[in-house]
Design a protein around this motif. Sequence first.
Motif, PDB file in Angstrom:
ATOM      1  N   ASP A 103      14.207  38.430  29.333  1.00 42.43           N
ATOM      2  CA  ASP A 103      14.467  36.979  29.433  1.00 42.43           C
ATOM      3  C   ASP A 103      13.970  36.411  30.757  1.00 42.43           C
ATOM      4  O   ASP A 103      14.028  35.198  30.972  1.00 42.43           O
ATOM      5  N   HIS A 104      13.419  37.297  31.614  1.00 40.96           N
ATOM      6  CA  HIS A 104      12.857  36.831  32.886  1.00 40.96           C
ATOM      7  C   HIS A 104      11.355  37.089  33.005  1.00 40.96           C
ATOM      8  O   HIS A 104      10.732  36.637  33.960  1.00 40.96           O
ATOM      9  N   ASP A 211      19.822  37.327  38.158  1.00 37.51           N
ATOM     10  CA  ASP A 211      21.022  37.750  37.419  1.00 37.51           C
ATOM     11  C   ASP A 211      21.831  38.656  38.340  1.00 37.51           C
ATOM     12  O   ASP A 211      21.317  39.673  38.817  1.00 37.51           O
ATOM     13  N   HIS A 281      20.764  29.760  33.615  1.00 33.49           N
ATOM     14  CA  HIS A 281      21.046  31.050  32.974  1.00 33.49           C
ATOM     15  C   HIS A 281      22.503  31.079  32.488  1.00 33.49           C
ATOM     16  O   HIS A 281      23.320  31.893  32.914  1.00 33.49           O
TER      17      HIS A 281
END
Length: 318
Positions: A103-104, A211, A281
């Motif tokens: 997701d990054h 994150d 996020h």
Amino acid sequence: MQNSRREFIRNSMLLSGGTGLNISSVLNETYFPNKMGDRLVLLGTQGGPFIRSYKQTPSANLIVYKDIPFVIDTGYGATFKLKEAGINLATLKYIFITHLHTDHYLDLGPLLYNAWISGLSEQIHVYAPAGVKSLIKAFWKSNQYDINTRIKDEGRTDIRKLITTHEIKEGVLIKNPDVEISALRNIHPPIDNSYAFRFKLGKKTIVFSGDTAYFPSLATFSTGADYLVHEVMYVPAVDDIAKRRPNASKLIASIKSHHTSAEDVGKIAQAASIKNLILNHFVPPDDKSLTDQKWFDAIKNTFSGNIIIGKDLLQFEI
Ligand SMILES: [Zn+2]
Ligand SMILES: [Zn+2]
């Protein structure tokens, strides 16, 4: 873009902890590409790789400073969002990846490819954790037929010679008279190589948490920053995620191990005297009961500065 409108958007998105501004005015102004000046643009604000709609795509951010674009994370959708933010992909120079969760970075290969096909003639430098060199190499390999054909058939420069990859460690990544960019290892088990990034741009400072579980050292790293872009988790809603993802038996424990509760995000921002706290996020990303008001309320007791509920393509003058 009309300045008055831009000002309105900017101001309407700043929810001061003490003033209780009407959040509905924020919801109506979520999609607002502006293409001028030094700026921070949120390209993708969704937490996790699960795709729901184009309106909120996985992690990606953009800084434009002195006409140079800096891309921070390239979650799926980042390439199109950069185009919507007015970026000529052939002008890309710097890409930073916080950690190797898709997701990054899932759009990294396609972004580099599209920069090339858009006319890239100078180097793009990719700064990312260990593993990114093999990741990019594998992307070239999986697309070698197309790449080799276009080099021969269209006379293009070999893309593999236009990309320089830097596998990063904690510390200063780039320092010149205009910018200083640093990485700080955050807390993301089981991933060891996961980083927060700090951009010092003249008198402005922007920090991205990446994150991370609750990470008090981030407060020192981001002290006095103009913008802290921090991931956020709404803990009471996390257990319900399991019902929607029956194929991942350890997902809930995993999520809780490497994300930060809204209350703790506020604590970090308060300790760091952050001017503007931007949430991104969002975890969970697909719980319709989590309104902007709920996110705001979860933080306002621990942070007294400006709270911004991040939206894709929302931007800020720097
Ligand atoms: Zn993530
Ligand atoms: Zn992650």
